[in-house]
Scaffold this motif. Structure first.
Motif, PDB file in Angstrom:
ATOM      1  N   ASP A  66       0.829  -1.203   0.000  1.00  0.00           N
ATOM      2  CA  ASP A  66       0.000   0.000   0.000  1.00  0.00           C
ATOM      3  C   ASP A  66       0.873   1.266   0.000  1.00  0.00           C
ATOM      4  N   THR A  67       0.239   2.404  -0.122  1.00  0.00           N
ATOM      5  CA  THR A  67       0.943   3.678  -0.199  1.00  0.00           C
ATOM      6  C   THR A  67       1.641   3.990   1.113  1.00  0.00           C
ATOM      7  N   PHE A  68       2.955   3.957   1.093  1.00  0.00           N
ATOM      8  CA  PHE A  68       3.756   4.094   2.302  1.00  0.00           C
ATOM      9  C   PHE A  68       3.476   5.402   3.028  1.00  0.00           C
ATOM     10  N   SER A  69       3.281   6.475   2.291  1.00  0.00           N
ATOM     11  CA  SER A  69       3.106   7.789   2.902  1.00  0.00           C
ATOM     12  C   SER A  69       1.775   7.931   3.637  1.00  0.00           C
ATOM     13  N   ASN A  70       0.920   6.936   3.558  1.00  0.00           N
ATOM     14  CA  ASN A  70      -0.322   6.954   4.325  1.00  0.00           C
ATOM     15  C   ASN A  70      -0.143   6.456   5.751  1.00  0.00           C
ATOM     16  N   TYR A  71       1.029   5.889   6.049  1.00  0.00           N
ATOM     17  CA  TYR A  71       1.246   5.181   7.297  1.00  0.00           C
ATOM     18  C   TYR A  71       2.240   5.887   8.213  1.00  0.00           C
ATOM     19  N   ALA A  72       1.842   6.008   9.467  1.00  0.00           N
ATOM     20  CA  ALA A  72       2.821   6.319  10.499  1.00  0.00           C
ATOM     21  C   ALA A  72       3.613   5.048  10.777  1.00  0.00           C
ATOM     22  N   MET A  73       4.872   5.226  11.183  1.00  0.00           N
ATOM     23  CA  MET A  73       5.751   4.088  11.388  1.00  0.00           C
ATOM     24  C   MET A  73       6.328   4.114  12.799  1.00  0.00           C
ATOM     25  N   GLY A  74       6.529   2.935  13.330  1.00  0.00           N
ATOM     26  CA  GLY A  74       7.123   2.833  14.652  1.00  0.00           C
ATOM     27  C   GLY A  74       8.197   1.762  14.687  1.00  0.00           C
ATOM     28  N   TRP A  75       9.088   1.907  15.651  1.00  0.00           N
ATOM     29  CA  TRP A  75      10.070   0.864  15.962  1.00  0.00           C
ATOM     30  C   TRP A  75       9.810   0.404  17.391  1.00  0.00           C
ATOM     31  N   PHE A  76       9.802  -0.888  17.569  1.00  0.00           N
ATOM     32  CA  PHE A  76       9.661  -1.517  18.878  1.00  0.00           C
ATOM     33  C   PHE A  76      10.803  -2.512  19.044  1.00  0.00           C
ATOM     34  N   ARG A  77      11.019  -2.932  20.268  1.00  0.00           N
ATOM     35  CA  ARG A  77      12.049  -3.941  20.505  1.00  0.00           C
ATOM     36  C   ARG A  77      11.609  -4.897  21.597  1.00  0.00           C
ATOM     37  N   PHE A 130      19.019   7.737  19.739  1.00  0.00           N
ATOM     38  CA  PHE A 130      18.409   7.146  18.539  1.00  0.00           C
ATOM     39  C   PHE A 130      17.682   8.229  17.748  1.00  0.00           C
ATOM     40  N   THR A 131      17.657   8.051  16.425  1.00  0.00           N
ATOM     41  CA  THR A 131      16.935   8.972  15.547  1.00  0.00           C
ATOM     42  C   THR A 131      16.144   8.180  14.516  1.00  0.00           C
ATOM     43  N   ILE A 132      14.871   8.468  14.436  1.00  0.00           N
ATOM     44  CA  ILE A 132      14.033   7.857  13.415  1.00  0.00           C
ATOM     45  C   ILE A 132      13.875   8.840  12.263  1.00  0.00           C
ATOM     46  N   SER A 133      13.853   8.310  11.057  1.00  0.00           N
ATOM     47  CA  SER A 133      13.616   9.132   9.874  1.00  0.00           C
ATOM     48  C   SER A 133      12.952   8.268   8.817  1.00  0.00           C
ATOM     49  N   ARG A 134      12.448   8.915   7.799  1.00  0.00           N
ATOM     50  CA  ARG A 134      11.811   8.158   6.725  1.00  0.00           C
ATOM     51  C   ARG A 134      12.059   8.852   5.396  1.00  0.00           C
ATOM     52  N   ASP A 135      12.040   8.048   4.348  1.00  0.00           N
ATOM     53  CA  ASP A 135      12.138   8.535   2.987  1.00  0.00           C
ATOM     54  C   ASP A 135      10.947   7.957   2.240  1.00  0.00           C
ATOM     55  N   ASN A 136       9.926   8.760   2.076  1.00  0.00           N
ATOM     56  CA  ASN A 136       8.705   8.250   1.440  1.00  0.00           C
ATOM     57  C   ASN A 136       8.909   7.930  -0.035  1.00  0.00           C
ATOM     58  N   ALA A 137       9.885   8.541  -0.661  1.00  0.00           N
ATOM     59  CA  ALA A 137      10.178   8.221  -2.057  1.00  0.00           C
ATOM     60  C   ALA A 137      10.789   6.824  -2.187  1.00  0.00           C
ATOM     61  N   LYS A 138      11.451   6.373  -1.115  1.00  0.00           N
ATOM     62  CA  LYS A 138      12.074   5.052  -1.121  1.00  0.00           C
ATOM     63  C   LYS A 138      11.287   4.033  -0.309  1.00  0.00           C
ATOM     64  N   ASN A 139      10.136   4.454   0.235  1.00  0.00           N
ATOM     65  CA  ASN A 139       9.300   3.553   1.027  1.00  0.00           C
ATOM     66  C   ASN A 139      10.081   2.904   2.169  1.00  0.00           C
ATOM     67  N   THR A 140      10.884   3.692   2.825  1.00  0.00           N
ATOM     68  CA  THR A 140      11.774   3.159   3.842  1.00  0.00           C
ATOM     69  C   THR A 140      11.783   4.058   5.079  1.00  0.00           C
ATOM     70  N   VAL A 141      11.816   3.409   6.229  1.00  0.00           N
ATOM     71  CA  VAL A 141      12.016   4.122   7.496  1.00  0.00           C
ATOM     72  C   VAL A 141      13.325   3.624   8.099  1.00  0.00           C
ATOM     73  N   TYR A 142      14.011   4.537   8.776  1.00  0.00           N
ATOM     74  CA  TYR A 142      15.328   4.234   9.313  1.00  0.00           C
ATOM     75  C   TYR A 142      15.353   4.442  10.825  1.00  0.00           C
ATOM     76  N   LEU A 143      16.255   3.728  11.460  1.00  0.00           N
ATOM     77  CA  LEU A 143      16.517   3.958  12.877  1.00  0.00           C
ATOM     78  C   LEU A 143      18.027   4.030  13.047  1.00  0.00           C
ATOM     79  N   GLN A 144      18.510   5.234  13.260  1.00  0.00           N
ATOM     80  CA  GLN A 144      19.931   5.438  13.540  1.00  0.00           C
ATOM     81  C   GLN A 144      20.140   5.317  15.038  1.00  0.00           C
ATOM     82  N   MET A 145      21.003   4.394  15.426  1.00  0.00           N
ATOM     83  CA  MET A 145      21.244   4.123  16.843  1.00  0.00           C
ATOM     84  C   MET A 145      22.698   4.423  17.159  1.00  0.00           C
TER      85      MET A 145
END
Length: 123
Positions: free
Chosen positions: A27-38, A68-83
């Protein structure tokens, strides 16, 4: 539906850094909020960080704030977690999750989950 695949986990010494990625498809990635859990062995899954669908707002657990820093690139459909400044207590399986709505710290509000990636921090 959204399919999520995490990558970037591994073994790192305390004080080191890792960057996790979560690639989304479907589905369209930019419609979604994203989270990281552990989830650490023997412990419940816990919230780490979340980002709104447009990437304008982020939220962090106190335990990772400033490291930690969360970021996203909606053009690449990817979310990142820099730790950064990793600690042994950061050792866990890290999961990304997607929700078609507002970003949340509560795992039950997320609709889709990745398979997880292991992060191990040695002392």
């Amino acid at each position: 539906q959204v399919q999520l695949v995490e990558s970037g986990g591994g073994l790192v010494q305390a004080g080191g850094s890792l960057r996790l990625s979560c690639a989304a498809s479907g589905d369209t990635f930019s419609n979604y909020a994203m989270g990281w859990f552990r989830q650490a062995p023997g412990k419940e899954r816990e919230f780490v960080t979340a980002i709104t669908s447009g990437g304008t707002s982020t939220y962090y657990a106190d335990s990772v704030k400033g490291r930690f820093t969360i970021s996203r690139d909606n053009a690449k459909n990817t979310v990142y977690l820099q730790m950064n400044s990793l600690k042994p207590k950061d050792t866990a399986v890290y999961y990304c999750a997607a929700v078609e709505g507002i970003a949340s710290q509560f795992d039950w509000e997320y609709d889709y989950w990745g398979q997880g990636t292991q992060v191990t921090v040695s002392s």
